[in-house]
Design a protein around this motif. Structure first.
Motif: not given
Ligand code: ZN
Ligand code: ZN
Length: 213
Positions: A4, A12-13, A52, A208
């Motif tokens: 991760t 990306t998130k 996360l 992400g």
């Protein structure tokens, strides 16, 4: 094996924060999670971990690729919540390391059952060789020794199938042909050229991103 990206120049998130630096978590069933590099600052790193669902107290090992601040900046913050983690630094590391269990890496070594250090290359930086079912995934910080040199060094642990991390000014693109996974992150100057040359192999990097191998 699950990787991760926790800290990167891009995200990306939604809900995560970007910063100039790199950090990624390596999780497997066989060992405690390994954090590779810590980004440039603790608040961004710890916020992203929270977002996360990563528990910083569970990290067993922290590997620092090299002494530049965009890879070491979050170390102090992690160690405030996790005093038990072992820290692997490359031999040229300078400055005080705030941890208690510090291991200095010169030669290639096994860090855990499936994760190996290339040893310090060119007197500046170590990278990781992660054993997966598909072969070796190479994880790099800034690639100051050169991506090609790092791939060569990691090949002692098996056939390299992928590389993830900061590629810096690397532009000997032929060295990437034959790989099935290319994830240029962080400081990669020729990111768009690499994405254009290897569209099938490339994955867009950012905090992400999760790779399950
Ligand atoms: Zn650097
Ligand atoms: Zn860097």
């Amino acid at each position: 094996m699950k990787v991760t990206v926790v800290y990167d120049n891009e995200i990306t998130k939604a809900g995560l924060r970007a910063g100039w630096g790199f950090s990624a978590l390596i999780e497997s069933e066989k060992a405690a999670p390994i954090l590779f590099d810590t980004g440039a600052d603790s608040p961004t790193l710890l916020d992203n971990m929270r977002e996360l669902g990563i528990d910083a107290r569970r990290i067993g090992i922290i590997v620092i690729s090299h002494a530049h601040g965009d890879h070491t900046g979050g170390l102090r913050g992690i160690l405030e919540v996790n005093k038990e983690a072992e820290i692997y630094v490359s031999a040229s590391f300078w400055g005080t390391i705030p941890g208690e269990k510090v291991i200095t890496v010169t030669e290639p070594i096994e860090i855990s059952e499936e994760v190996f250090s290339t040893g310090e290359l060119k007197g500046i930086e170590q990278s990781l060789a992660i054993k997966t079912d598909k072969g070796i995934l190479v994880m790099v910080g800034c690639s100051h020794p050169g991506v090609g040199e790092i791939i060569d060094a990691a090949s002692r642990f098996g056939k390299v199938y992928g590389v993830i991390g900061g590629f810096h000014g690397f532009h000997d693109f032929s060295r990437l042909s034959g790989l099935s996974l290319i994830v240029p992150c962080h400081c990669t100057q020729y990111k768009s050229e690499i994405l254009e040359l290897f569209p099938q192999q490339c994955v867009t990097c950012g905090a992400g991103l999760v790779l399950e191998q």
